[in-house]
Design a protein around this motif. Structure first.
Motif, mmCIF file in Angstrom:
data_model
loop_
_atom_site.group_PDB
_atom_site.id
_atom_site.type_symbol
_atom_site.label_atom_id
_atom_site.label_comp_id
_atom_site.label_asym_id
_atom_site.label_seq_id
_atom_site.Cartn_x
_atom_site.Cartn_y
_atom_site.Cartn_z
ATOM 1 N N VAL A 92 -6.744 -8.935 2.457
ATOM 2 C CA VAL A 92 -6.445 -7.816 2.094
ATOM 3 C C VAL A 92 -5.425 -7.456 1.342
ATOM 4 C CG1 VAL A 92 -5.900 -5.327 2.916
ATOM 5 C CG2 VAL A 92 -7.934 -6.655 4.050
ATOM 6 N N TYR B 260 0.871 1.211 -4.115
ATOM 7 C CA TYR B 260 -0.352 2.026 -4.469
ATOM 8 C C TYR B 260 0.260 3.455 -4.468
ATOM 9 C CZ TYR B 260 -4.071 -1.423 -4.655
ATOM 10 O OH TYR B 260 -4.881 -2.427 -5.163
ATOM 11 N N HIS C 59 -5.434 -5.818 -7.387
ATOM 12 C CA HIS C 59 -5.833 -4.599 -8.058
ATOM 13 C C HIS C 59 -4.614 -3.538 -8.199
ATOM 14 C CE1 HIS C 59 -10.158 -5.470 -7.822
ATOM 15 N NE2 HIS C 59 -10.027 -5.584 -6.699
ATOM 16 N N LEU D 169 0.855 -1.188 0.032
ATOM 17 C CA LEU D 169 0.099 -0.004 -0.079
ATOM 18 C C LEU D 169 0.933 1.526 0.087
ATOM 19 C CD1 LEU D 169 -2.691 -1.269 2.691
ATOM 20 C CD2 LEU D 169 -2.963 -1.024 0.143
ATOM 21 N N TYR E 116 -12.637 -1.134 1.485
ATOM 22 C CA TYR E 116 -12.587 -2.080 2.425
ATOM 23 C C TYR E 116 -11.576 -1.659 3.642
ATOM 24 C CZ TYR E 116 -15.263 -5.283 -0.544
ATOM 25 O OH TYR E 116 -16.030 -5.643 -1.640
ATOM 26 N N ILE F 49 -10.593 -0.302 -2.952
ATOM 27 C CA ILE F 49 -9.593 -0.748 -1.798
ATOM 28 C C ILE F 49 -9.692 0.000 -0.559
ATOM 29 C CG2 ILE F 49 -7.216 -0.962 -1.208
ATOM 30 C CD1 ILE F 49 -8.150 -3.311 -2.918
ATOM 31 N N HIS G 270 -5.993 -9.147 -2.256
ATOM 32 C CA HIS G 270 -6.651 -8.455 -2.957
ATOM 33 C C HIS G 270 -6.091 -7.205 -3.309
ATOM 34 C CE1 HIS G 270 -10.749 -6.091 -2.878
ATOM 35 N NE2 HIS G 270 -10.894 -6.461 -3.931
ATOM 36 N N SER G 271 -5.435 -6.466 -2.591
ATOM 37 C CA SER G 271 -4.460 -5.153 -2.833
ATOM 38 C C SER G 271 -3.598 -5.463 -3.849
ATOM 39 C CB SER G 271 -3.884 -4.563 -1.578
ATOM 40 O OG SER G 271 -4.567 -4.391 -0.468
#
Length: 159
Positions: free
Chosen positions: A135, A26, A142, A15, A58, A55, A138-139
């Protein structure tokens, strides 16, 4: 290293500041994306803004669940991104995302290790650890989409 610190660092990696798995994160991808790129639609793909909102939805929802002990989010609302029609709208979404990303990682780091194996809110949701790993996965999923969409946008803009 305690498991919760390990998981918090994995979250920060995808992230906020890592390069080990995807050679990006990200924060790096979003900071240099302008609002026109963020809302640009390629066929039926989600926009970068929609994926960022998704994202964050969530992260924000799970942070709320940590505080309240109940889940108030639903998958059906996870792509209900508000209209972004300016650079300030986009920057606000990015800042909100980055704030929640840091808070989520901090919350995971602050968990007692024994809590990781306990049910997350209800048995049907699995353990805290399973949800945290979800998480992270999933992160990354994406993040890969965001990287590819940015490449497609840049290639379309230069041709």
């Amino acid at each position: 290293m305690e498991k919760q610190l390990f998981m918090a660092n994995r979250l920060r990696e995808v992230l906020l500041d890592g390069h080990w798995i995807a050679n990006t994160n990200y924060q790096e991808q979003l900071i240099d994306t302008n609002w026109q790129q963020a809302v640009y639609k390629i066929n039926t793909l989600n926009s970068i803004a929609a994926l960022t909102y998704h994202i964050n939805y969530y992260l924000e929802g799970l942070l709320s669940a940590f505080r309240t002990g109940k889940i108030d989010i639903s998958d059906k609302y996870s792509f209900d991104v508000p209209e972004i029609s300016s650079e300030s709208d986009w920057k606000a979404l990015v800042q909100r995302f980055l704030t929640h990303a840091a808070r989520f990682a901090d919350a995971i780091e602050g968990l007692e290790e024994k809590r990781l194996e306990q049910p997350f809110i209800e048995e049907r949701y699995g353990s805290y650890l399973r949800n945290i790993e979800g998480v992270i996965e999933h992160s990354y999923y994406h993040l890969g989409q965001i990287v590819l969409i940015k490449k497609l946008i840049v290639s379309q803009q230069t041709h």
